[in-house]
Design a protein around this motif. Structure first.
Motif, PDB file in Angstrom:
ATOM      1  N   ASP A 112       0.834  -1.193   0.000  1.00  0.00           N
ATOM      2  CA  ASP A 112       0.000   0.000   0.000  1.00  0.00           C
ATOM      3  C   ASP A 112       0.876   1.253   0.000  1.00  0.00           C
ATOM      4  N   GLU A 113       1.892   1.253   0.845  1.00  0.00           N
ATOM      5  CA  GLU A 113       2.789   2.406   0.927  1.00  0.00           C
ATOM      6  C   GLU A 113       3.583   2.581  -0.368  1.00  0.00           C
ATOM      7  N   LEU A 114       4.089   1.487  -0.912  1.00  0.00           N
ATOM      8  CA  LEU A 114       4.812   1.542  -2.178  1.00  0.00           C
ATOM      9  C   LEU A 114       3.938   2.134  -3.272  1.00  0.00           C
ATOM     10  N   PHE A 115       2.737   1.604  -3.430  1.00  0.00           N
ATOM     11  CA  PHE A 115       1.865   2.079  -4.508  1.00  0.00           C
ATOM     12  C   PHE A 115       1.448   3.531  -4.308  1.00  0.00           C
ATOM     13  N   GLU A 116       1.292   3.955  -3.074  1.00  0.00           N
ATOM     14  CA  GLU A 116       0.949   5.356  -2.800  1.00  0.00           C
ATOM     15  C   GLU A 116       2.062   6.300  -3.271  1.00  0.00           C
ATOM     16  N   LEU A 142       5.578  -9.737  -9.039  1.00  0.00           N
ATOM     17  CA  LEU A 142       4.897  -8.449  -9.078  1.00  0.00           C
ATOM     18  C   LEU A 142       5.521  -7.540 -10.134  1.00  0.00           C
ATOM     19  N   VAL A 143       6.842  -7.456 -10.148  1.00  0.00           N
ATOM     20  CA  VAL A 143       7.533  -6.587 -11.104  1.00  0.00           C
ATOM     21  C   VAL A 143       7.271  -7.048 -12.531  1.00  0.00           C
ATOM     22  N   ASP A 144       7.315  -8.349 -12.774  1.00  0.00           N
ATOM     23  CA  ASP A 144       7.033  -8.869 -14.116  1.00  0.00           C
ATOM     24  C   ASP A 144       5.611  -8.512 -14.544  1.00  0.00           C
ATOM     25  N   TRP A 145       4.656  -8.657 -13.635  1.00  0.00           N
ATOM     26  CA  TRP A 145       3.264  -8.330 -13.943  1.00  0.00           C
ATOM     27  C   TRP A 145       3.111  -6.840 -14.245  1.00  0.00           C
ATOM     28  N   LEU A 146       3.735  -6.002 -13.413  1.00  0.00           N
ATOM     29  CA  LEU A 146       3.640  -4.551 -13.623  1.00  0.00           C
ATOM     30  C   LEU A 146       4.242  -4.143 -14.960  1.00  0.00           C
ATOM     31  N   ARG A 147       5.398  -4.699 -15.282  1.00  0.00           N
ATOM     32  CA  ARG A 147       6.032  -4.378 -16.569  1.00  0.00           C
ATOM     33  C   ARG A 147       5.162  -4.853 -17.730  1.00  0.00           C
ATOM     34  N   GLY A 148       4.482  -5.974 -17.536  1.00  0.00           N
ATOM     35  CA  GLY A 148       3.591  -6.499 -18.568  1.00  0.00           C
ATOM     36  C   GLY A 148       2.392  -5.608 -18.828  1.00  0.00           C
ATOM     37  N   LEU A 149       2.012  -4.800 -17.863  1.00  0.00           N
ATOM     38  CA  LEU A 149       0.874  -3.898 -18.036  1.00  0.00           C
ATOM     39  C   LEU A 149       1.131  -2.828 -19.084  1.00  0.00           C
ATOM     40  N   THR A 150       2.398  -2.566 -19.378  1.00  0.00           N
ATOM     41  CA  THR A 150       2.683  -1.531 -20.380  1.00  0.00           C
ATOM     42  C   THR A 150       2.175  -1.947 -21.760  1.00  0.00           C
ATOM     43  N   GLY A 151       2.134  -3.226 -22.028  1.00  0.00           N
ATOM     44  CA  GLY A 151       1.637  -3.707 -23.317  1.00  0.00           C
ATOM     45  C   GLY A 151       0.130  -3.647 -23.439  1.00  0.00           C
ATOM     46  N   THR A 152      -0.550  -3.394 -22.334  1.00  0.00           N
ATOM     47  CA  THR A 152      -2.013  -3.335 -22.344  1.00  0.00           C
ATOM     48  C   THR A 152      -2.544  -1.912 -22.308  1.00  0.00           C
ATOM     49  N   ALA A 153      -1.658  -0.954 -22.170  1.00  0.00           N
ATOM     50  CA  ALA A 153      -1.989   0.471 -22.070  1.00  0.00           C
ATOM     51  C   ALA A 153      -2.615   0.850 -20.723  1.00  0.00           C
ATOM     52  N   PHE A 154      -2.620  -0.081 -19.753  1.00  0.00           N
ATOM     53  CA  PHE A 154      -3.103   0.276 -18.419  1.00  0.00           C
ATOM     54  C   PHE A 154      -2.068   1.079 -17.637  1.00  0.00           C
ATOM     55  N   ALA A 159       5.719   5.516 -16.379  1.00  0.00           N
ATOM     56  CA  ALA A 159       5.332   5.217 -14.993  1.00  0.00           C
ATOM     57  C   ALA A 159       6.136   4.039 -14.457  1.00  0.00           C
ATOM     58  N   VAL A 160       6.252   2.996 -15.255  1.00  0.00           N
ATOM     59  CA  VAL A 160       7.029   1.833 -14.823  1.00  0.00           C
ATOM     60  C   VAL A 160       8.485   2.220 -14.592  1.00  0.00           C
ATOM     61  N   LEU A 162       9.628   4.921 -13.450  1.00  0.00           N
ATOM     62  CA  LEU A 162       9.808   5.670 -12.204  1.00  0.00           C
ATOM     63  C   LEU A 162      10.100   4.762 -11.015  1.00  0.00           C
ATOM     64  N   LEU A 163       9.718   3.502 -11.119  1.00  0.00           N
ATOM     65  CA  LEU A 163       9.998   2.541 -10.050  1.00  0.00           C
ATOM     66  C   LEU A 163      11.339   1.886 -10.352  1.00  0.00           C
ATOM     67  N   VAL A 164      12.333   2.186  -9.534  1.00  0.00           N
ATOM     68  CA  VAL A 164      13.676   1.651  -9.724  1.00  0.00           C
ATOM     69  C   VAL A 164      13.771   0.341  -8.942  1.00  0.00           C
ATOM     70  N   VAL A 165      14.022  -0.749  -9.649  1.00  0.00           N
ATOM     71  CA  VAL A 165      14.093  -2.064  -9.025  1.00  0.00           C
ATOM     72  C   VAL A 165      15.548  -2.493  -8.954  1.00  0.00           C
TER      73      VAL A 165
END
Length: 181
Positions: A112-116, A142-154, A159-160, A162-165
Motif C-alpha cells: 500500500d505504501e509503495l503504490f501510494e 509483481l515486477v514482471d506483472w507490472l512491466r507487462g501492463l505496459t503492453g495493455t496500455a493500463f 510510470a514503470v 519511475l519505479l527503480v528495481v
C-alpha cells in the motif's frame, strides 16, 4: 544527507534472513549519513531497520497510527515519534518528511505504501526517488506483472520507469543517491 522513507514488514514471525536484510539496510543508511523515516514500530523488519540505523548513528523518525501503537509496539527509542490519527495520515507524514523512498520485502501494508508513493510520483505530486529492493526475487512476480501492463496500455512505460528495481542494499542506496544528486 537525505531523509529516506523505508517501507517494510512489521511481522514478528519472519525468517531471520528478512530481519538481517532490514538490519543491513539500516546500517547502510547510517553509514552513508542519511536519516531514517519509518513506520514507527519496533518489531519485525521495521524494528531491525531502526535499531541498526540508530546503532550506526542515524537519526530515526517513526510515524505510527494510534491504532498500531500497541499492535506494532511503538518504537520507544526513536529520536522522534509521531503518532497519527490513522494510516492515511501516517503515509502523508512519511511522504512529506522523506526525500526518497525505499521498499523492502513486506505484505499488504508495505505494498500500500509503495503504490501510494509510486502513484503520486507518476502524477508528479512529488519528484522523489522510489526504489524497490527485490532481494532474492521477493518481488519478481509483481515486477514482471507490472512491466507487462505496459503492453495493455493500463500503465505507461514512463510510470514503470519511475519505479527503480534493484537486488541489493548497496544498489538501493546507490540508486537513491544518484537520483537525489
Amino acid at each position: 544527507m537525505a531523509a529516506i522513507g523505508v517501507f517494510c514488514a512489521s511481522s514478528r514471525t519472519l525468517d531471520r534472513r528478512w530481519l538481517d536484510l532490514a538490519a543491513e539496510a539500516g546500517g547502510e543508511l547510517a553509514r552513508r549519513g542519511h536519516r531514517l523515516v519509518s513506520g514507527g514500530g519496533c518489531v519485525g523488519m521495521m524494528g531491525a531497520l531502526a535499531d541498526a540505523a540508530r546503532a550506526g548513528g542515524a537519526h530515526t523518525l517513526g510515524v505510527i497510527p494510534k491504532l498500531l501503537v500497541d499492535l506494532e509496539v511503538a518504537d520507544p527509542h526513536a529520536d522522534e515519534l509521531v503518532v497519527t490519527d490513522g494510516m492515511f495520515d501516517r503515509k502523508s507524514v512519511m511522504m512529506h518528511r522523506s526525500d526518497a523512498f525505499l521498499t523492502l520485502p513486506g505484505g499488504l501494508g508495505t505494498l500500500d505504501e509503495l503504490f501510494e508513493v509510486w502513484t503520486t510520483a507518476t502524477l508528479r505530486v512529488h519528484h522523489k526517488p522510489v526504489v524497490l529492493l527485490d532481494a532474492d526475487g521477493f518481488y519478481r512476480g509483481l515486477v514482471d506483472w507490472l512491466r507487462g501492463l505496459t503492453g495493455t496500455a493500463f500503465v505507461g512505460r514512463a510510470a514503470v520507469d519511475l519505479l527503480v528495481v534493484v537486488d541489493s542494499v548497496p544498489a538501493a542506496f546507490d540508486a537513491i543517491e544518484s537520483r537525489l544528486a
